[in-house]
Motif scaffolding. Structure first.
Motif, PDB file in Angstrom:
ATOM      1  N   MET A 285      -2.510  -4.074   0.338  1.00  0.00           N
ATOM      2  CA  MET A 285      -3.305  -2.846   0.425  1.00  0.00           C
ATOM      3  C   MET A 285      -2.694  -1.843   1.394  1.00  0.00           C
ATOM      4  N   ASN A 286      -2.079  -2.354   2.470  1.00  0.00           N
ATOM      5  CA  ASN A 286      -1.636  -1.462   3.547  1.00  0.00           C
ATOM      6  C   ASN A 286      -0.125  -1.331   3.686  1.00  0.00           C
ATOM      7  N   ASN A 287       0.644  -2.209   3.029  1.00  0.00           N
ATOM      8  CA  ASN A 287       2.103  -2.180   3.191  1.00  0.00           C
ATOM      9  C   ASN A 287       2.790  -2.357   1.854  1.00  0.00           C
ATOM     10  N   SER A 288       2.485  -1.449   0.913  1.00  0.00           N
ATOM     11  CA  SER A 288       3.107  -1.534  -0.411  1.00  0.00           C
ATOM     12  C   SER A 288       3.654  -0.173  -0.820  1.00  0.00           C
ATOM     13  N   THR A 289       4.420   0.415   0.084  1.00  0.00           N
ATOM     14  CA  THR A 289       5.063   1.700  -0.184  1.00  0.00           C
ATOM     15  C   THR A 289       6.529   1.466  -0.524  1.00  0.00           C
ATOM     16  N   TYR A 290       6.959   1.974  -1.674  1.00  0.00           N
ATOM     17  CA  TYR A 290       8.344   1.792  -2.110  1.00  0.00           C
ATOM     18  C   TYR A 290       9.295   2.619  -1.239  1.00  0.00           C
ATOM     19  N   LYS A 291      10.563   2.277  -1.339  1.00  0.00           N
ATOM     20  CA  LYS A 291      11.561   2.958  -0.525  1.00  0.00           C
ATOM     21  C   LYS A 291      11.716   4.426  -0.891  1.00  0.00           C
ATOM     22  N   ASP A 292      11.218   4.840  -2.078  1.00  0.00           N
ATOM     23  CA  ASP A 292      11.275   6.255  -2.448  1.00  0.00           C
ATOM     24  C   ASP A 292      10.050   7.025  -1.975  1.00  0.00           C
ATOM     25  N   GLY A 293       9.162   6.333  -1.244  1.00  0.00           N
ATOM     26  CA  GLY A 293       7.995   6.996  -0.674  1.00  0.00           C
ATOM     27  C   GLY A 293       6.721   6.871  -1.478  1.00  0.00           C
ATOM     28  N   THR A 294       6.796   6.452  -2.723  1.00  0.00           N
ATOM     29  CA  THR A 294       5.594   6.285  -3.532  1.00  0.00           C
ATOM     30  C   THR A 294       4.872   4.992  -3.145  1.00  0.00           C
ATOM     31  N   LYS A 295       3.558   5.000  -3.331  1.00  0.00           N
ATOM     32  CA  LYS A 295       2.742   3.859  -2.923  1.00  0.00           C
ATOM     33  C   LYS A 295       2.080   3.243  -4.154  1.00  0.00           C
ATOM     34  N   MET A 296       1.947   1.934  -4.141  1.00  0.00           N
ATOM     35  CA  MET A 296       1.246   1.270  -5.225  1.00  0.00           C
ATOM     36  C   MET A 296      -0.229   1.677  -5.208  1.00  0.00           C
ATOM     37  N   THR A 297      -0.801   1.900  -6.380  1.00  0.00           N
ATOM     38  CA  THR A 297      -2.227   2.176  -6.482  1.00  0.00           C
ATOM     39  C   THR A 297      -3.012   0.879  -6.314  1.00  0.00           C
ATOM     40  N   ASP A 298      -4.311   1.007  -6.069  1.00  0.00           N
ATOM     41  CA  ASP A 298      -5.136  -0.199  -5.937  1.00  0.00           C
ATOM     42  C   ASP A 298      -5.140  -1.008  -7.223  1.00  0.00           C
ATOM     43  N   GLN A 299      -5.117  -0.342  -8.383  1.00  0.00           N
ATOM     44  CA  GLN A 299      -5.076  -1.072  -9.641  1.00  0.00           C
ATOM     45  C   GLN A 299      -3.766  -1.839  -9.770  1.00  0.00           C
ATOM     46  N   GLN A 300      -2.662  -1.253  -9.339  1.00  0.00           N
ATOM     47  CA  GLN A 300      -1.384  -1.946  -9.375  1.00  0.00           C
ATOM     48  C   GLN A 300      -1.364  -3.119  -8.393  1.00  0.00           C
ATOM     49  N   VAL A 301      -2.020  -2.934  -7.241  1.00  0.00           N
ATOM     50  CA  VAL A 301      -2.142  -4.046  -6.291  1.00  0.00           C
ATOM     51  C   VAL A 301      -2.919  -5.193  -6.930  1.00  0.00           C
ATOM     52  N   ALA A 302      -4.001  -4.864  -7.624  1.00  0.00           N
ATOM     53  CA  ALA A 302      -4.786  -5.893  -8.308  1.00  0.00           C
ATOM     54  C   ALA A 302      -3.945  -6.583  -9.376  1.00  0.00           C
ATOM     55  N   ASN A 303      -3.159  -5.806 -10.116  1.00  0.00           N
ATOM     56  CA  ASN A 303      -2.294  -6.395 -11.145  1.00  0.00           C
ATOM     57  C   ASN A 303      -1.243  -7.314 -10.528  1.00  0.00           C
ATOM     58  N   LEU A 304      -0.671  -6.887  -9.394  1.00  0.00           N
ATOM     59  CA  LEU A 304       0.327  -7.725  -8.732  1.00  0.00           C
ATOM     60  C   LEU A 304      -0.313  -9.011  -8.211  1.00  0.00           C
ATOM     61  N   MET A 305      -1.560  -8.923  -7.766  1.00  0.00           N
ATOM     62  CA  MET A 305      -2.277 -10.129  -7.329  1.00  0.00           C
ATOM     63  C   MET A 305      -2.407 -11.129  -8.471  1.00  0.00           C
ATOM     64  N   VAL A 306      -2.618 -10.621  -9.697  1.00  0.00           N
ATOM     65  CA  VAL A 306      -2.670 -11.512 -10.855  1.00  0.00           C
ATOM     66  C   VAL A 306      -1.351 -12.257 -10.996  1.00  0.00           C
ATOM     67  N   GLY A 307      -0.231 -11.508 -10.915  1.00  0.00           N
ATOM     68  CA  GLY A 307       1.084 -12.116 -11.058  1.00  0.00           C
ATOM     69  C   GLY A 307       1.385 -13.119  -9.964  1.00  0.00           C
ATOM     70  N   VAL A 308       1.046 -12.780  -8.718  1.00  0.00           N
ATOM     71  CA  VAL A 308       1.328 -13.668  -7.592  1.00  0.00           C
ATOM     72  C   VAL A 308       0.487 -14.934  -7.687  1.00  0.00           C
ATOM     73  N   LEU A 309      -0.816 -14.769  -7.941  1.00  0.00           N
ATOM     74  CA  LEU A 309      -1.677 -15.941  -8.003  1.00  0.00           C
ATOM     75  C   LEU A 309      -1.333 -16.810  -9.198  1.00  0.00           C
ATOM     76  N   MET A 310      -0.963 -16.183 -10.311  1.00  0.00           N
ATOM     77  CA  MET A 310      -0.570 -16.969 -11.477  1.00  0.00           C
ATOM     78  C   MET A 310       0.707 -17.751 -11.173  1.00  0.00           C
ATOM     79  N   GLY A 311       1.643 -17.103 -10.432  1.00  0.00           N
ATOM     80  CA  GLY A 311       2.866 -17.793 -10.044  1.00  0.00           C
ATOM     81  C   GLY A 311       2.595 -18.959  -9.114  1.00  0.00           C
ATOM     82  N   GLY A 312       1.535 -18.860  -8.290  1.00  0.00           N
ATOM     83  CA  GLY A 312       1.193 -19.930  -7.370  1.00  0.00           C
ATOM     84  C   GLY A 312       0.214 -20.924  -7.960  1.00  0.00           C
ATOM     85  N   GLN A 313      -0.162 -20.706  -9.219  1.00  0.00           N
ATOM     86  CA  GLN A 313      -1.171 -21.574  -9.815  1.00  0.00           C
ATOM     87  C   GLN A 313      -0.702 -22.295 -11.065  1.00  0.00           C
TER      88      GLN A 313
END
Length: 528
Positions: A285-313
């Motif tokens: 939520m607080n440290n997901s800014t790309y090197k080009d300055g753009t920041k992940m949206t909350d929906q993208q953070v939620a989507n990435l959480m799906v990928g991470v948790l699925m990878g750990g599950q």
């Protein structure tokens, strides 16, 4: 009249003549030609393809477009071995309209995993599979440099300090499951590991990676939702990402429900002024800014959480199911592991540092990953014509290249008695037999020791070992150490509480994640 106009007129006249001839035929003749044409075209195309000396040998097939999909999908390793006997380590086959070039063995690993980013693309290969499951703007739905950044964002939850904290949390979740789930009540019983392991690994991964508040919103129905996402990884999904079929609807419904839960958590944390666990959710939520300055949206953070948790599950669920089933046929290993655990920790609580001191524990996990690699195929789409080293062959742009570490790890050439579950083989292959947090085994003495940073931290550059349970190159799994932590904690806790027996079923290859076929049960009895 120009030459071009003459050719156009001639072609038009030929088309009219052929159309007139076709319309004059009887109904049965028309149906025969309509059915026969794709077969004639396919066989002609294969014949012309075989005449080219710059093309990898193609496995012959009868059914147009479908190609070798059925035999590959039912028994991929058997299919690879049969093709190898006829064509060698490198061959091509047709998979639902896609030409897949397979390169088996360590040289194939090098060919695929260390191919240049400008020549091959995992994003182009996997997007049809991953985007519907994970969502837009994450994993393979972004340029490669963004994926590398997302890996870096997620790695904040995969440090040694984090693992030390995770072990007691995971252990608490496992013991809670043993004491509350109906299947483990009493002194003995039966458990379906295809139900218990997805639930246990979901609860341990969500609690450790994403905090108590997310864990408290999950129940066993969420394990089924992740199972529905798993079923979105099939060859049919690879060819057609969106079809009006029940499995697709379940996949989409699962993604919608899971991300809705995550968005509720994110919104809650946005409004609680930081009064919550400092975990992966907080970091994203607080440290997901790309090197080009753009920041992940909350929906993208939620989507990435799906990928991470699925990878750990999902891969840990598969691996833990397999090692329970394998150990169910080896009471000798169960008892040996029980004695190792007693010697290492006695009556005190398990700590993360203890896991590295149990060589048999880690060798059981290592051997399970060898025999039951979660993914039977790893592929990339070719972007620019790709020469096959030491041959005259070239894989053209638009085709796919495929490696199969799972095939190598179950092949007699690299692992004698490969079909036999024997963790003690690693006592010699991996030196001391430990290696809980090692990169890879030293099976191949020529393995390169160089490391490279693709943007998410240094990893081993070498991929020429036949043993690659976590892949290699820029797409190597970042969750290797988390997997050993989760699986090790689960197995220790299981052995401390139960003895069990089982029969090892055949693998089910219907999904890209290789699971045991039903019935996949253990008969357990509680330890005194």
């Amino acid at each position: 009249m120009s030459v071009v106009e003459t050719l156009v007129e001639g072609a038009y006249a030929l088309i009219v003549q052929v159309a007139s001839w076709f319309m004059a035929l009887g109904l049965l003749q028309k149906l025969f030609l309509i059915i026969a044409f794709p077969f004639v075209y396919s066989i002609t195309w294969q014949f012309l393809f075989s005449l080219r000396k710059d093309r990898v040998p193609l496995v012959f097939y009868w059914i147009p477009w479908v190609g070798s999909s059925v035999t590959y999908g039912m028994q991929p390793y058997e299919f690879f071995s049969n093709c190898q006997k006829k064509y060698g380590d490198c061959f091509s086959f047709m998979l639902l309209g896609r030409v897949m070039t397979v390169y088996l063995g360590p040289k194939g690993h090098e060919f695929v995993f260390n191919a240049k980013l400008s020549d091959v693309s995992a994003e182009a290969a996997y997007s049809n599979l991953t985007t519907p499951c994970f969502g837009k703007g994450v994993i393979y739905d972004v340029p490669n440099w963004k994926l590398m950044e997302q890996k870096k964002f997620a790695k904040v939850a995969l440090t040694t300090e984090s693992f030390i904290q995770y072990v007691p949390i995971m252990r608490e979740e496992i013991l809670k499951y043993f004491s509350t789930d109906p299947v483990f009540q009493g002194k003995s019983g039966k458990a379906n590991v295809l139900k218990t392991q997805p639930e246990i690994t979901l609860f341990t991964a969500s609690r450790s990676l994403m905090g108590r508040d997310l864990r408290n919103t999950l129940n066993s129905s969420y394990a089924q939702l992740f199972s529905d996402l798993d079923k979105g990884f099939t060859p049919l999904n690879f060819a057609f990402p969106h079809l009006p079929l029940p499995g697709y609807k379940k996949r989409d419904n699962a993604h919608a429900k899971i991300t809705e839960t995550y968005m509720e958590l994110i919104n809650k944390r946005r409004s609680d002024d930081g009064n919550h666990d400092k975990d992966l959710v907080d970091a994203l939520m607080n440290n997901s800014t790309y090197k080009d300055g753009t920041k992940m949206t909350d929906q993208q953070v939620a989507n990435l959480m799906v990928g991470v948790l699925m990878g750990g599950q999902h891969t840990s669920a598969s691996t833990s199911a397999w090692f329970l089933l394998q150990l169910g046929e080896r009471p000798d290993l169960q008892e040996e592991l029980y004695q190792e655990i007693k010697k290492a920790i006695g009556d005190r609580e398990l700590k993360w540092q203890d896991l590295e001191k149990m060589p048999l524990l880690n060798n059981i996990i290592r051997e399970t990953l060898r025999m039951h690699h979660p993914l039977h195929s790893v592929f990339r789409q070719v972007i620019h014509d790709l020469p096959v080293p030491d041959t005259k062959w070239v894989v053209p742009a638009g085709h796919y290249v495929l490696a199969s570490p799972g095939w190598s790890m179950t092949n007699e050439k690299y692992f004698p008695h490969a079909a036999h579950f024997e963790p003690h083989r690693w006592d010699k292959l991996a030196g001391s037999g430990g290696g809980f947090i090692k990169e890879t085994s030293n099976l191949d003495t020529n393995e390169k020791s160089d490391s490279v940073d693709y943007g998410f931290g240094k990893i081993s550059k070498g991929v020429s070992s036949p043993y690659l349970p976590f892949g290699g190159g820029r797409h190597r799994c970042i969750g290797e150490h988390f997997a050993y932590t989760q699986l090790g904690t689960l197995l220790v806790t299981f052995v401390q509480n139960f003895k069990w027996k089982s029969k090892v079923p055949d693998p089910d290859y219907s999904s890209m994640v290789v699971l045991p076929s039903q019935p996949a049960e253990i008969e357990w009895e509680r330890r005194e």
